[in-house]
Design a protein around this motif. Structure first.
Motif, PDB file in Angstrom:
ATOM      1  N   ASP A 263     -11.671   6.146   9.897  1.00  0.00           N
ATOM      2  CA  ASP A 263     -12.633   7.227  10.096  1.00  0.00           C
ATOM      3  C   ASP A 263     -13.459   6.984  11.361  1.00  0.00           C
ATOM      4  O   ASP A 263     -13.648   5.843  11.793  1.00  0.00           O
ATOM      5  CB  ASP A 263     -13.566   7.351   8.896  1.00  0.00           C
ATOM      6  CG  ASP A 263     -12.826   7.742   7.620  1.00  0.00           C
ATOM      7  OD1 ASP A 263     -11.818   8.476   7.733  1.00  0.00           O
ATOM      8  OD2 ASP A 263     -13.238   7.299   6.533  1.00  0.00           O
ATOM      9  N   ILE A 264     -13.956   8.068  11.931  1.00  0.00           N
ATOM     10  CA  ILE A 264     -14.780   7.971  13.135  1.00  0.00           C
ATOM     11  C   ILE A 264     -16.213   8.328  12.768  1.00  0.00           C
ATOM     12  O   ILE A 264     -16.512   9.488  12.455  1.00  0.00           O
ATOM     13  CB  ILE A 264     -14.239   8.894  14.245  1.00  0.00           C
ATOM     14  CG1 ILE A 264     -12.827   8.445  14.638  1.00  0.00           C
ATOM     15  CG2 ILE A 264     -15.168   8.881  15.454  1.00  0.00           C
ATOM     16  CD1 ILE A 264     -12.126   9.385  15.598  1.00  0.00           C
ATOM     17  N   THR A 265     -17.065   7.328  12.770  1.00  0.00           N
ATOM     18  CA  THR A 265     -18.472   7.504  12.411  1.00  0.00           C
ATOM     19  C   THR A 265     -19.342   6.771  13.414  1.00  0.00           C
ATOM     20  O   THR A 265     -18.912   5.818  14.055  1.00  0.00           O
ATOM     21  CB  THR A 265     -18.764   6.939  11.009  1.00  0.00           C
ATOM     22  OG1 THR A 265     -18.390   5.545  10.964  1.00  0.00           O
ATOM     23  CG2 THR A 265     -17.992   7.706   9.938  1.00  0.00           C
ATOM     24  N   PHE A 266     -20.586   7.245  13.532  1.00  0.00           N
ATOM     25  CA  PHE A 266     -21.529   6.586  14.439  1.00  0.00           C
ATOM     26  C   PHE A 266     -22.397   5.633  13.643  1.00  0.00           C
ATOM     27  O   PHE A 266     -23.220   6.040  12.834  1.00  0.00           O
ATOM     28  CB  PHE A 266     -22.397   7.620  15.162  1.00  0.00           C
ATOM     29  CG  PHE A 266     -23.352   7.001  16.146  1.00  0.00           C
ATOM     30  CD1 PHE A 266     -22.875   6.430  17.318  1.00  0.00           C
ATOM     31  CD2 PHE A 266     -24.715   6.977  15.894  1.00  0.00           C
ATOM     32  CE1 PHE A 266     -23.746   5.846  18.227  1.00  0.00           C
ATOM     33  CE2 PHE A 266     -25.596   6.403  16.797  1.00  0.00           C
ATOM     34  CZ  PHE A 266     -25.113   5.831  17.971  1.00  0.00           C
ATOM     35  N   ASP A 267     -22.173   4.342  13.853  1.00  0.00           N
ATOM     36  CA  ASP A 267     -22.902   3.290  13.148  1.00  0.00           C
ATOM     37  C   ASP A 267     -23.014   2.096  14.097  1.00  0.00           C
ATOM     38  O   ASP A 267     -22.181   1.192  14.072  1.00  0.00           O
ATOM     39  CB  ASP A 267     -22.156   2.899  11.869  1.00  0.00           C
ATOM     40  CG  ASP A 267     -22.854   1.781  11.100  1.00  0.00           C
ATOM     41  OD1 ASP A 267     -23.956   1.354  11.518  1.00  0.00           O
ATOM     42  OD2 ASP A 267     -22.293   1.321  10.084  1.00  0.00           O
ATOM     43  N   PRO A 268     -24.033   2.085  14.964  1.00  0.00           N
ATOM     44  CA  PRO A 268     -24.135   1.038  15.987  1.00  0.00           C
ATOM     45  C   PRO A 268     -24.157  -0.379  15.433  1.00  0.00           C
ATOM     46  O   PRO A 268     -23.645  -1.295  16.083  1.00  0.00           O
ATOM     47  CB  PRO A 268     -25.452   1.367  16.691  1.00  0.00           C
ATOM     48  CG  PRO A 268     -25.671   2.821  16.447  1.00  0.00           C
ATOM     49  CD  PRO A 268     -25.126   3.076  15.076  1.00  0.00           C
ATOM     50  N   THR A 269     -24.703  -0.560  14.240  1.00  0.00           N
ATOM     51  CA  THR A 269     -24.776  -1.900  13.664  1.00  0.00           C
ATOM     52  C   THR A 269     -23.470  -2.306  13.006  1.00  0.00           C
ATOM     53  O   THR A 269     -22.927  -3.384  13.270  1.00  0.00           O
ATOM     54  CB  THR A 269     -25.920  -1.987  12.630  1.00  0.00           C
ATOM     55  OG1 THR A 269     -27.157  -1.653  13.278  1.00  0.00           O
ATOM     56  CG2 THR A 269     -26.010  -3.387  12.049  1.00  0.00           C
ATOM     57  N   GLY A 270     -22.929  -1.430  12.173  1.00  0.00           N
ATOM     58  CA  GLY A 270     -21.726  -1.772  11.433  1.00  0.00           C
ATOM     59  C   GLY A 270     -20.436  -1.541  12.193  1.00  0.00           C
ATOM     60  O   GLY A 270     -19.428  -2.207  11.935  1.00  0.00           O
ATOM     61  N   ARG A 271     -20.447  -0.592  13.138  1.00  0.00           N
ATOM     62  CA  ARG A 271     -19.239  -0.249  13.877  1.00  0.00           C
ATOM     63  C   ARG A 271     -19.567  -0.106  15.371  1.00  0.00           C
ATOM     64  O   ARG A 271     -19.496   0.992  15.948  1.00  0.00           O
ATOM     65  CB  ARG A 271     -18.649   1.053  13.344  1.00  0.00           C
ATOM     66  CG  ARG A 271     -18.433   1.069  11.832  1.00  0.00           C
ATOM     67  CD  ARG A 271     -17.636   2.279  11.399  1.00  0.00           C
ATOM     68  NE  ARG A 271     -16.268   2.206  11.926  1.00  0.00           N
ATOM     69  CZ  ARG A 271     -15.431   3.252  11.966  1.00  0.00           C
ATOM     70  NH1 ARG A 271     -15.833   4.433  11.526  1.00  0.00           N
ATOM     71  NH2 ARG A 271     -14.195   3.108  12.421  1.00  0.00           N
ATOM     72  N   PRO A 272     -19.931  -1.194  16.020  1.00  0.00           N
ATOM     73  CA  PRO A 272     -20.382  -1.109  17.423  1.00  0.00           C
ATOM     74  C   PRO A 272     -19.311  -0.608  18.387  1.00  0.00           C
ATOM     75  O   PRO A 272     -19.632   0.086  19.359  1.00  0.00           O
ATOM     76  CB  PRO A 272     -20.798  -2.542  17.746  1.00  0.00           C
ATOM     77  CG  PRO A 272     -20.031  -3.397  16.777  1.00  0.00           C
ATOM     78  CD  PRO A 272     -19.954  -2.572  15.516  1.00  0.00           C
ATOM     79  N   GLY A 273     -18.044  -0.945  18.153  1.00  0.00           N
ATOM     80  CA  GLY A 273     -16.989  -0.527  19.062  1.00  0.00           C
ATOM     81  C   GLY A 273     -16.794   0.971  19.069  1.00  0.00           C
ATOM     82  O   GLY A 273     -16.764   1.613  20.130  1.00  0.00           O
ATOM     83  N   VAL A 274     -16.642   1.570  17.881  1.00  0.00           N
ATOM     84  CA  VAL A 274     -16.480   3.023  17.770  1.00  0.00           C
ATOM     85  C   VAL A 274     -17.735   3.736  18.264  1.00  0.00           C
ATOM     86  O   VAL A 274     -17.661   4.744  18.972  1.00  0.00           O
ATOM     87  CB  VAL A 274     -16.168   3.417  16.313  1.00  0.00           C
ATOM     88  CG1 VAL A 274     -16.147   4.938  16.161  1.00  0.00           C
ATOM     89  CG2 VAL A 274     -14.834   2.828  15.877  1.00  0.00           C
ATOM     90  N   SER A 275     -18.895   3.205  17.901  1.00  0.00           N
ATOM     91  CA  SER A 275     -20.153   3.820  18.323  1.00  0.00           C
ATOM     92  C   SER A 275     -20.303   3.790  19.832  1.00  0.00           C
ATOM     93  O   SER A 275     -20.837   4.731  20.440  1.00  0.00           O
ATOM     94  CB  SER A 275     -21.330   3.097  17.651  1.00  0.00           C
ATOM     95  OG  SER A 275     -21.249   3.203  16.237  1.00  0.00           O
ATOM     96  N   ASN A 276     -19.818   2.730  20.455  1.00  0.00           N
ATOM     97  CA  ASN A 276     -19.864   2.641  21.914  1.00  0.00           C
ATOM     98  C   ASN A 276     -19.010   3.726  22.556  1.00  0.00           C
ATOM     99  O   ASN A 276     -19.410   4.352  23.545  1.00  0.00           O
ATOM    100  CB  ASN A 276     -19.388   1.246  22.354  1.00  0.00           C
ATOM    101  CG  ASN A 276     -19.599   0.990  23.837  1.00  0.00           C
ATOM    102  OD1 ASN A 276     -20.633   1.347  24.399  1.00  0.00           O
ATOM    103  ND2 ASN A 276     -18.629   0.355  24.469  1.00  0.00           N
TER     104      ASN A 276
END
Length: 368
Positions: A263-276
């Motif tokens: 899934d594609i979600t914005f979560d800078p702490t838990g998913r920094p790569g996707v969020s970036n």
């Protein structure tokens, strides 16, 4: 009393004193490598915006800080080339010498002259508290893990360069400094030094420079999203340079580290790569530096990470390709670059002479 003005996505902190005088906006960048996407989105793009929206009474100054570069070992021939590379980069990104004073700090000796004077009123304790000093010491210890390393093994320039930064700012009587959060402590030191000088000599020669900050988030490394994108990172795949061609940009984004969650979600702490990736997409496709990244992520509901990476690469290419083309054109015209450089250096020297005359008179060092 302080006022806050929000315009064009920039938060402007204005003291009552600064509202009564024209703004002097100042910032600098080291000539240590071609700027990457993080430098452009986090700083240079903002510089261009400040330049293009300045009032007729504002003075906009940007400099290439060669003296800061030599706090770490530099090859002289390489450094000379890098200074022209940075000049061409800033011009290609949109800095306009007819609107901004663009010059080389190392060609204006008053920078180091004022730095020495400010060194003489700056307590050592202020410098030892700087996080940059602590980080350089930690790096040295990690690099020499088999031997004892302490601050006595690092050079004085690494300790004292925040005072040189303060001199850079105060020499022009700067009122507003566009810097990111990682430079806030350095600006606070410049403010403290300005107050200390004014108080010690019972003068108001130096305005207290205020921070111009932008809500644009820092761009993270493509290979290690726990770190910000950096020119000094070992892997060239970790950063996108403003001189990268479309094929290189696409390859770097395809190789960007994400995670196993489809899934594609914005979560800078838990998913920094996707969020970036989402942050870069928003920054390259919106006029404002403020974007609803959760809404951006919703656009990719049911899609795959490859879809996001493709769109991110396309957005970055659209933003960077005109800059790359202009950089290559400018870099071939060394004579014109020299003319721009020399004109800026000459104007800067003319500006700062009055400040140093005033400082020396205050200190009792005026010419007889």
């Amino acid at each position: 009393m302080a006022s806050i003005i929000v315009k064009f996505g920039i938060i402007r902190y204005l003291s009552t004193h600064s509202l009564t005088r024209p703004r002097v906006v100042f910032s600098g960048i080291q000539p240590t490598g071609i700027p990457h996407l993080g430098n452009y989105l986090g700083a240079i793009q903002n510089w261009v915006q400040l330049q293009d929206t300045a009032s007729a009474n504002d003075k906009i100054l940007y400099c290439i800080v060669g003296y800061h570069a030599i706090t770490l070992p530099q090859d002289p021939v390489h450094l000379e080339t890098e200074r022209f590379n940075m000049l061409a980069s800033l011009l290609a990104c949109g800095i306009d010498p007819s609107k901004s004073l663009l010059y080389n700090q190392d060609q204006v000796p008053e920078h180091t002259e004022l730095a020495w004077i400010l060194n003489c009123i700056t307590p050592m304790g202020w410098l030892y508290r700087m996080t940059t000093w602590k980080s350089k010491l930690a790096v040295a210890r990690n690099a020499n893990s088999e031997e004892e390393v302490n601050e006595s093994m690092l050079n004085l320039g690494l300790l004292a360069y925040p005072v040189l930064q303060a001199a850079d700012i105060l020499l022009h009587k700067s009122t507003h400094i566009p810097v990111g959060e990682d430079q806030t402590q350095h600006l606070e030191l410049a403010q403290d030094i300005a107050r200390a000088f004014n108080h010690k000599f019972n003068t108001d020669i130096f305005p207290i420079p205020q921070q111009l900050s932008t809500p644009t988030k820092r761009v993270l490394s493509l290979r290690d999203p726990s770190q910000k994108m950096s020119k000094s990172a070992p892997s060239e795949k970790s950063r996108i340079l403003i001189t990268d061609d479309p094929a290189a940009i696409s390859a770097k984004i395809r190789g960007a580290v994400t995670d196993s969650n489809p899934d594609i979600t914005f979560d800078p702490t838990g998913r920094p790569g996707v969020s970036n990736l989402l942050s870069m997409l928003a920054a390259c496709t919106t006029e404002s530096s403020v974007a609803d990244l959760d809404s951006t992520a919703q656009l990719y509901r049911g899609k795959q990470i490859q879809d996001l990476k493709r769109d991110v690469a396309d957005a970055i290419i659209a933003r960077v390709e005109p800059i790359r083309t202009e950089y290559e054109r400018l870099r071939k015209d060394l004579a014109w670059l020299r003319d721009v450089s020399q004109a800026g250096d000459q104007e800067a020297r003319g500006r700062v002479g009055q400040t140093m005359s005033e400082v020396k008179k205050i200190l009792g060092l005026a010419r007889h």
